[in-house]
Design an enzyme around this catalytic site. Sequence first.
Site, PDB file in Angstrom:
ATOM      1  N   VAL A  66       7.107  -9.076   2.416  1.00  0.00           N
ATOM      2  CA  VAL A  66       7.610  -9.797   3.675  1.00  0.00           C
ATOM      3  C   VAL A  66       6.940  -9.622   4.846  1.00  0.00           C
ATOM      4  CG1 VAL A  66       9.873  -8.648   3.980  1.00  0.00           C
ATOM      5  CG2 VAL A  66       8.118  -7.133   4.782  1.00  0.00           C
ATOM      6  N   TYR A 158       3.016   3.466  13.124  1.00  0.00           N
ATOM      7  CA  TYR A 158       5.029   3.420  12.688  1.00  0.00           C
ATOM      8  C   TYR A 158       5.955   2.955  13.980  1.00  0.00           C
ATOM      9  CZ  TYR A 158       9.332   4.646  10.695  1.00  0.00           C
ATOM     10  OH  TYR A 158      11.152   3.997  10.552  1.00  0.00           O
TER      11      TYR A 158
HETATM   12  P1  ADP Z   1      14.325   4.088   3.953  1.00  0.00           P
HETATM   13  O1  ADP Z   1      15.334   3.959   3.262  1.00  0.00           O
HETATM   14  O2  ADP Z   1      14.373   5.023   5.334  1.00  0.00           O
HETATM   15  O3  ADP Z   1      13.870   2.562   5.070  1.00  0.00           O
HETATM   16  P2  ADP Z   1      12.466   3.528   2.294  1.00  0.00           P
HETATM   17  O4  ADP Z   1      10.328   3.691   2.150  1.00  0.00           O
HETATM   18  O5  ADP Z   1      13.434   3.984   1.155  1.00  0.00           O
HETATM   19  O6  ADP Z   1      12.805   4.242   4.137  1.00  0.00           O
HETATM   20  O7  ADP Z   1      12.610   1.926   2.283  1.00  0.00           O
HETATM   21  C1  ADP Z   1      11.745   0.501   1.987  1.00  0.00           C
HETATM   22  C2  ADP Z   1      12.383  -0.278   1.251  1.00  0.00           C
HETATM   23  O8  ADP Z   1      10.818  -1.171   1.532  1.00  0.00           O
HETATM   24  C3  ADP Z   1      11.897   0.433   0.189  1.00  0.00           C
HETATM   25  O9  ADP Z   1      12.855  -0.244  -0.964  1.00  0.00           O
HETATM   26  C4  ADP Z   1      10.195  -0.444  -0.264  1.00  0.00           C
HETATM   27  O10 ADP Z   1       9.860  -1.143  -1.315  1.00  0.00           O
HETATM   28  C5  ADP Z   1      10.357  -1.503   0.662  1.00  0.00           C
HETATM   29  N1  ADP Z   1       9.300  -2.284   1.019  1.00  0.00           N
HETATM   30  C6  ADP Z   1       8.451  -1.418   1.430  1.00  0.00           C
HETATM   31  N2  ADP Z   1       7.305  -2.986   1.897  1.00  0.00           N
HETATM   32  C7  ADP Z   1       7.910  -3.088   2.028  1.00  0.00           C
HETATM   33  C8  ADP Z   1       7.177  -4.819   1.694  1.00  0.00           C
HETATM   34  N3  ADP Z   1       5.772  -5.494   1.950  1.00  0.00           N
HETATM   35  N4  ADP Z   1       7.803  -6.195   1.230  1.00  0.00           N
HETATM   36  C9  ADP Z   1       9.292  -5.854   1.146  1.00  0.00           C
HETATM   37  N5  ADP Z   1       9.593  -4.592   0.949  1.00  0.00           N
HETATM   38  C10 ADP Z   1       8.769  -3.530   1.088  1.00  0.00           C
END
Ligand code: ADP
Length: 251
Positions: A66, A158
């Site tokens: 994203v 964050y």
């Molecule tokens: P929470 O459940 O607390 O929101 P998590 O770390 O478990 O946090 O989930 C965040 C999700 O976002 C993960 O599945 C991760 O792979 C995804 N994510 C992190 N960075 C990106 C990115 N750059 N683009 C798309 N998805 C992402």
Amino acid sequence: MNTIQKVAIVTGAGQGLGLAIAQKLLSEGMNVAFVDVNERLLAEVQQSDLLTHFDSSKYMFLTVDVSDVLAIQASIHTIVESWGRVDVLVNNAGVRKETAIEDVTEEEWNLILSVNLGGTFFYSQAVLETMKKQQSGRIINISSFGGQAGPLSSGAHYCASKAGQLVLTKAFARSLADQGITVNAVAPAAIETPEMDNMDPTKLEKMQASIPVQRFGKAEEVADMVSYLASDAAGYITGSTFDINGGLLMR
Ligand code: ADP
């Protein structure tokens, strides 16, 4: 009368809150695009029994970073080509780091801001053409308690990215209010995660005792609120932030 087949996009749907939200919207009959940067997580969801009750034409998995604007645009193109519309966008993808201020590098700052805040901005920007054509849509940003109250344990960068999402929510809401598109945020805190199994039990007990309702929240409780905001019933709600935090932040 033909009823519209609603289409939802959930970013960060590979695990945690995003997965719970995607499942909830799917269970309500929407077509759902599971978007995540982590291909392995998406493959695990695809192979799990979470989707066995659903026709495979109802969901798709898209590996998208994203923070990559072109990849975002390509994903919207794929979704609109397949399903013809976008009714709901849930900006949930995020990276959380608890780095102390002294130790935050420029690289880490840029990562957090470009994924959490940039991802929210550019995904929302990218769905606008479709939602404006429809004159309807729901954008729901998954912010955090940290974006309202500052860091408890998470990093300053964050929290800044999560606070930024709340202002984007209002800016988009104001700009789109007369076009049938609502934009809202939820701000969860202290939601149960699988990582809690590996945390020090004394620390967890202390955290739990500090929450007025004396328990952690569940991902499903966040998904329920998102589902309400995504529904027709929520058409008069825009530019708002909904706290889901067991009473941690009473104002
Ligand atoms: P929470 O459940 O607390 O929101 P998590 O770390 O478990 O946090 O989930 C965040 C999700 O976002 C993960 O599945 C991760 O792979 C995804 N994510 C992190 N960075 C990106 C990115 N750059 N683009 C798309 N998805 C992402």
